[in-house]
Design a protein around this motif. Structure first.
Motif, PDB file in Angstrom:
ATOM      1  N   LEU A 189      -7.260  -8.045   2.162  1.00  0.00           N
ATOM      2  CA  LEU A 189      -8.430  -7.192   1.968  1.00  0.00           C
ATOM      3  C   LEU A 189      -8.035  -5.726   1.878  1.00  0.00           C
ATOM      4  N   VAL A 190      -7.193  -5.274   2.799  1.00  0.00           N
ATOM      5  CA  VAL A 190      -6.758  -3.877   2.797  1.00  0.00           C
ATOM      6  C   VAL A 190      -5.978  -3.567   1.525  1.00  0.00           C
ATOM      7  N   GLY A 191      -5.097  -4.468   1.128  1.00  0.00           N
ATOM      8  CA  GLY A 191      -4.328  -4.266  -0.095  1.00  0.00           C
ATOM      9  C   GLY A 191      -5.223  -4.160  -1.318  1.00  0.00           C
ATOM     10  N   THR A 192      -6.234  -4.996  -1.382  1.00  0.00           N
ATOM     11  CA  THR A 192      -7.185  -4.956  -2.501  1.00  0.00           C
ATOM     12  C   THR A 192      -7.940  -3.636  -2.511  1.00  0.00           C
ATOM     13  N   LEU A 193      -8.364  -3.178  -1.333  1.00  0.00           N
ATOM     14  CA  LEU A 193      -9.084  -1.906  -1.249  1.00  0.00           C
ATOM     15  C   LEU A 193      -8.200  -0.731  -1.670  1.00  0.00           C
ATOM     16  N   ILE A 194      -6.960  -0.758  -1.258  1.00  0.00           N
ATOM     17  CA  ILE A 194      -6.033   0.329  -1.614  1.00  0.00           C
ATOM     18  C   ILE A 194      -5.800   0.354  -3.122  1.00  0.00           C
ATOM     19  N   ILE A 195      -5.532  -0.802  -3.705  1.00  0.00           N
ATOM     20  CA  ILE A 195      -5.303  -0.862  -5.151  1.00  0.00           C
ATOM     21  C   ILE A 195      -6.555  -0.422  -5.901  1.00  0.00           C
ATOM     22  N   GLY A 196      -7.709  -0.875  -5.442  1.00  0.00           N
ATOM     23  CA  GLY A 196      -8.962  -0.475  -6.077  1.00  0.00           C
ATOM     24  C   GLY A 196      -9.174   1.028  -6.023  1.00  0.00           C
ATOM     25  N   THR A 197      -8.855   1.628  -4.891  1.00  0.00           N
ATOM     26  CA  THR A 197      -8.991   3.076  -4.739  1.00  0.00           C
ATOM     27  C   THR A 197      -8.039   3.818  -5.671  1.00  0.00           C
ATOM     28  N   ILE A 198      -6.816   3.357  -5.767  1.00  0.00           N
ATOM     29  CA  ILE A 198      -5.833   3.991  -6.664  1.00  0.00           C
ATOM     30  C   ILE A 198      -6.301   3.897  -8.112  1.00  0.00           C
TER      31      ILE A 198
END
Length: 87
Positions: A65-74
């Motif tokens: 979940l955190v990885g998905t959020l980080i990639i989405g933010t980038i």
């Protein structure tokens, strides 16, 4: 998350403890007491292993979940700056 295999195994070990107790009459040093100790230790080990397994599953899901959020933010930042064009 509950693991039925672990719980079924623990339940079976509890049944074995009750069975061993039925053989103990007045002898505190009975060999059956050693069986009971071993069975209780096995139950503790299974509960701890199951707990660690469940914890690792939660860590994996949280990390995903955190990885998905980080990639989405980038992606959003790059897109807003015009560096990334997504059709």
């Amino acid at each position: 998350m509950k693991s039925t295999k672990y719980e079924e195994t623990i339940s079976q070990l509890d049944d074995l403890i009750r069975d061993r107790k039925s053989f103990i009459h007045d002898d505190e040093d009975s060999i059956f007491n050693e069986d009971i100790k071993a069975l209780k230790t096995a139950i503790k080990v299974l509960r701890k292993a199951n707990s660690k397994r469940i914890d690792s599953q939660y860590y994996f899901m949280f990390g995903t979940l955190v990885g998905t959020l980080i990639i989405g933010t980038i992606v959003l930042i790059l897109r807003s700056l015009g560096f990334l064009i997504i059709i």
